[in-house]
Scaffold this active site. Structure first.
Site, short mmCIF file in Angstrom:
data_model
loop_
_atom_site.label_atom_id
_atom_site.label_comp_id
_atom_site.label_asym_id
_atom_site.label_seq_id
_atom_site.Cartn_x
_atom_site.Cartn_y
_atom_site.Cartn_z
N PRO A 59 -12.07 -26.62 26.05
CG PRO A 59 -11.63 -26.78 28.31
CD PRO A 59 -12.33 -25.97 27.30
CD GLU A 60 -15.43 -31.63 22.91
OE1 GLU A 60 -15.66 -32.85 22.93
OE2 GLU A 60 -15.78 -30.91 21.98
CG HIS A 84 -11.07 -11.48 29.33
ND1 HIS A 84 -12.13 -10.89 29.98
CD2 HIS A 84 -11.20 -11.12 28.03
CE1 HIS A 84 -12.86 -10.21 29.11
NE2 HIS A 84 -12.31 -10.33 27.93
NE ARG A 143 -18.91 -18.05 25.86
CZ ARG A 143 -19.56 -18.99 25.19
NH1 ARG A 143 -18.91 -19.78 24.37
NH2 ARG A 143 -20.85 -19.15 25.35
NE ARG A 178 -29.94 -40.36 29.87
CZ ARG A 178 -29.14 -39.45 30.40
NH1 ARG A 178 -28.05 -39.81 31.04
NH2 ARG A 178 -29.42 -38.16 30.27
#
Length: 277
Positions: free
Chosen positions: A2-3, A95, A113, A158
DNA sequence: CACGACTCCTGCTGGC
DNA sequence: TGCCAGCAGGAGTCGT
């Protein structure tokens, strides 16, 4: 997987089912994800009603309470996490780490994961932000706070390339590897360009591109929420028209130049050298 | 402080 | 067919 858009689509699928519902039980099968799933959830959650399903960055927040207990169940899907409703009698598979048992079905968390997170923050809903994982989160890209002025100032010191900066959740939340590449493509900005060497005018394009890209993705995913809720959980994810992501070696859809793939901060970046500068 | 490298973990793909 | 390297949508920690 997911984003921000995928988590938001997930939230919209969960909310109508969970909000107002009562938690009957909890099953913890794998104690350790990115962090240990608190064993006390088994005592805290049963009997709780879920008032609201919120999102902060890529975290899902379930506000829970019953007499004597109030807190927020914080869930992060990591890279491969997945939440789906399954029948109460469906045997858990590989999982399947965590179950929220409801009256007539089960909300099941699967994460091969194990980069996901399931944690608890005690207190009223507004206290959730005190959790260490949430306290350092940056601003929401779909909120009114996300402006040209803000990003221009925030990135003025930055010197690194813009793409990893966009993915820094302590600055702006929710932009992952795919949408970082896609937003920069839409804005015509090279992912390699130093963040403090981008003009205010071009940041205006980027802010719009990020908003548009995320909104498009939510809209695309939102159209299949019904599928999501009771099917494999994969429906509705990454359905936007992809400009560059995963298209290395193929012609740019806008200018025809060959899409390039490079590595930045350990992640793949895709861009068009013809129209991104 | 800002940055990049490293880390956690499993599964899939492509090359030999 | 088997084996292995490399890579995958995240993000915290550590050293420079």
């Amino acid at each position: 997987m997911p984003e921000l858009p995928e988590v938001e689509v997930c939230r919209r699928g969960l909310a109508p089912v969970l909000e107002g519902g009562q938690i009957e039980g909890v099953v913890i099968r794998a104690p350790k994800l990115r962090q240990v799933i608190p064993p006390e959830l088994a005592n805290l959650l049963p009997g709780c009603r879920i008032s609201t399903v919120r999102r902060r960055g890529k975290y899902l927040l379930l506000d829970c309470r019953r007499p004597g207990v109030e807190g927020c169940l914080i869930i992060h899907l990591g890279m491969s996490g997945n939440l789906r409703f399954v029948p109460s009698d469906l045997a858990p598979g590989k999982h399947d780490h965590f179950d929220l048992v409801l009256a007539d079905q089960v909300l099941r968390f699967n994460d091969p994961r194990r980069f996901g997170v399931v944690v608890w923050q005690a207190g009223p809903p507004e206290a959730a932000e005190l959790h260490p994982l949430l306290a350092t989160q940056g601003i929401e890209p779909l909120s009114d706070n996300f402006t040209v002025d803000w990003i221009f100032a925030a990135n003025s010191r930055r010197s690194g390339p813009i793409k990893p900066v966009l993915m820094d959740s302590h600055s702006v939340v929710g932009i992952g590897n795919i949408y970082a590449s896609e937003s920069l493509f839409r804005a015509g900005i090279s992912p390699l360009r130093a963040a403090n060497r981008i003009s205010r005018a071009r940041y205006a394009l980027l802010v719009d591109a990020i908003r548009q890209t995320l909104s498009d993705a939510i809209a695309a995913g939102g159209s299949s929420i019904r599928d999501y809720v009771h099917s494999d959980g994969g429906a509705g994810w990454f359905q936007i028209q992809v400009g560059v992501y995963g298209r290395a070696g193929e012609p740019c859809l806008r200018c025809g130049a060959v899409v390039k793939q490079v590595r930045q901060a350990g992640r793949s970046t895709f861009y068009c050298p013809g129209c991104q500068h």
